[in-house]
Write a protein that holds these residues in place. Sequence first.
Motif, PDB file in Angstrom:
ATOM      1  N   HIS A 466       0.816  -1.218   0.000  1.00  0.00           N
ATOM      2  CA  HIS A 466       0.000   0.000   0.000  1.00  0.00           C
ATOM      3  C   HIS A 466       0.854   1.275   0.000  1.00  0.00           C
ATOM      4  O   HIS A 466       0.292   2.374  -0.013  1.00  0.00           O
ATOM      5  N   GLU A 469       0.276   3.812  -2.822  1.00  0.00           N
ATOM      6  CA  GLU A 469      -1.014   4.488  -2.616  1.00  0.00           C
ATOM      7  C   GLU A 469      -0.890   5.568  -1.543  1.00  0.00           C
ATOM      8  O   GLU A 469      -1.382   6.692  -1.698  1.00  0.00           O
ATOM      9  N   ARG A 472       0.931   8.622  -2.880  1.00  0.00           N
ATOM     10  CA  ARG A 472       0.057   9.485  -3.700  1.00  0.00           C
ATOM     11  C   ARG A 472      -0.827  10.354  -2.811  1.00  0.00           C
ATOM     12  O   ARG A 472      -1.035  11.535  -3.091  1.00  0.00           O
TER      13      ARG A 472
END
Length: 560
Positions: A466, A469, A472
Amino acid sequence: MSFDWTTLGEYARVQGGYAYKSNDFTEAGVCPVLKIKNVRVGTVDYSETSFISEKIANDTFEWRTKEGDILISMTGSGPNAPQSLVGRVARIWGDEPEAWINQRVGRLVLNQEDLIHPDFLFYILSSQRSQDFLVSNSSGSANQANISGKTIESLPCPKIDYDRSANIAKTLRNFDQKIQLNRQINQNLESMAQAIFQSWFVDFDPVKAKIAAREQWQILTDDERTKWLNELLETQDYFKTCLLELTAKAGLSDVENVRLDSSLDLISCRGYGPEGSENLDIGLNNLRKEWESKIAGPALQSASETLYLNIAAMTAISSRDETSIADMPTDEFSQLYKTASLFPERLVESELAEIPEGWEVLSLDHIANYQNGLALQKFRPEPGAEYLPVVKIAQLKKGFSDSEEKASININPKCIIDNGDVVFSWSGSLMVDVWCGGMAALNQHLFKVTSNHYPKWFYYQWTKHHLAEFQRIAEAKAVTMGHIKREHLKSAYCFTPSSDILSLIGSGSANMLEKQISSRLEAQSLALLRDSLLPKLLSGELDVSSITELSDIEPAAMDV
């Protein structure tokens, strides 16, 4: 004995890099150019290079690197900066891409090849004494310091003959080669572990292989199934045990198949294994007769299909075909078969996506605990009292605590980390790593990741999965320093089998993680030993012959 001293300039001169113009560089070229940022401590970083065209490279061929080159950063942060960049020394160790050096990257050129071994000069420049000299003699500011070739050439250097310099360099390089080998082993192990995790827990390759195999099985004729079964049972005795076990499991509660249980003598089969078991052969012949007579009971039909599906999963897991699987040693075959058989045979709908039957969708903060560090400036040790070194983001990146900051040893134990602990930097430079730098106090903006119910490799890999992610999210909201919140841990989902199945199918992944930790700890021990020997060898205080046994330490073996 101690050495007399001279200067580096007696043995070598500094050649500056070529002053490429801004329009010489291309976004994607074939010839990389090394700038100051690429000169790391001991090695060259090729991950963020600029490029020039082949024509410009040919015109500046003199500045092409070769194995053995010693590079020096001649511009960077200066003496008052937290971490100096000026004077850093790197060596081209070999098996590295050829590159061209830009201005302000210096290269050492020997005055005469038989005067001194170049690796000895590399270690002289790498020593703390020389690094202090280069930084303190740089000019400019803390943010922009420069050092000239003449200053580098004025560096104090032992006056030594070639053979002795070569012996000292060989001893020190032996440590570096072992450290580098351990790092390569660790990188390979990490790549393998990530590939397995992606395949099994994200892409569900073993499950999808079984689904595809079931579709194939259903279109086979009885004759084709019989042919496949007979050919298979001739190739690997363990296939026979698998089939008998599966038949028993399918038939034990079926009145129509009581005769199978009695005729196969399964207890004897299980007790003696596949090699040369007379009872196994008797049971197998009974199964073959039943299959060929086309009066196979439901148990045998179900067992054969399950075996077909499991073999498909075995090929997906091992990247081997059916023939090479049959040639595996029995113990390896057994482990692979057991792993494959634990994966479900179908995908089912969930609130998030299709997942393997029997698995759950859980949040990241459900499978692991994320304990934040402390604002350690509030927990300073008493003068003279025991203390812990402090780990911030910078220390996590380096893998060891080099900070002068200290914390009380009496802080909350949940905020103390030790070798093997998983640490997640959730603010600024987001990263996840396994800490191998010894016992330390965890500063705020870092999570110590643990779990009471799931294995370390599992929550480590899911947190890393993760990470992109999270990065971001942090970049999208960043003003000065991006970070994530606990709500993001709750919305990061993990596909999770039952804990008992997870422990069985993840034994290989757990083993790889422990080998990574062992490899890193050994590399750090070798580095500490090398660094303690370096000044004594370079000054002549310690003779090479006295540390032969230490330099012959074997690096960690890649046994996975």
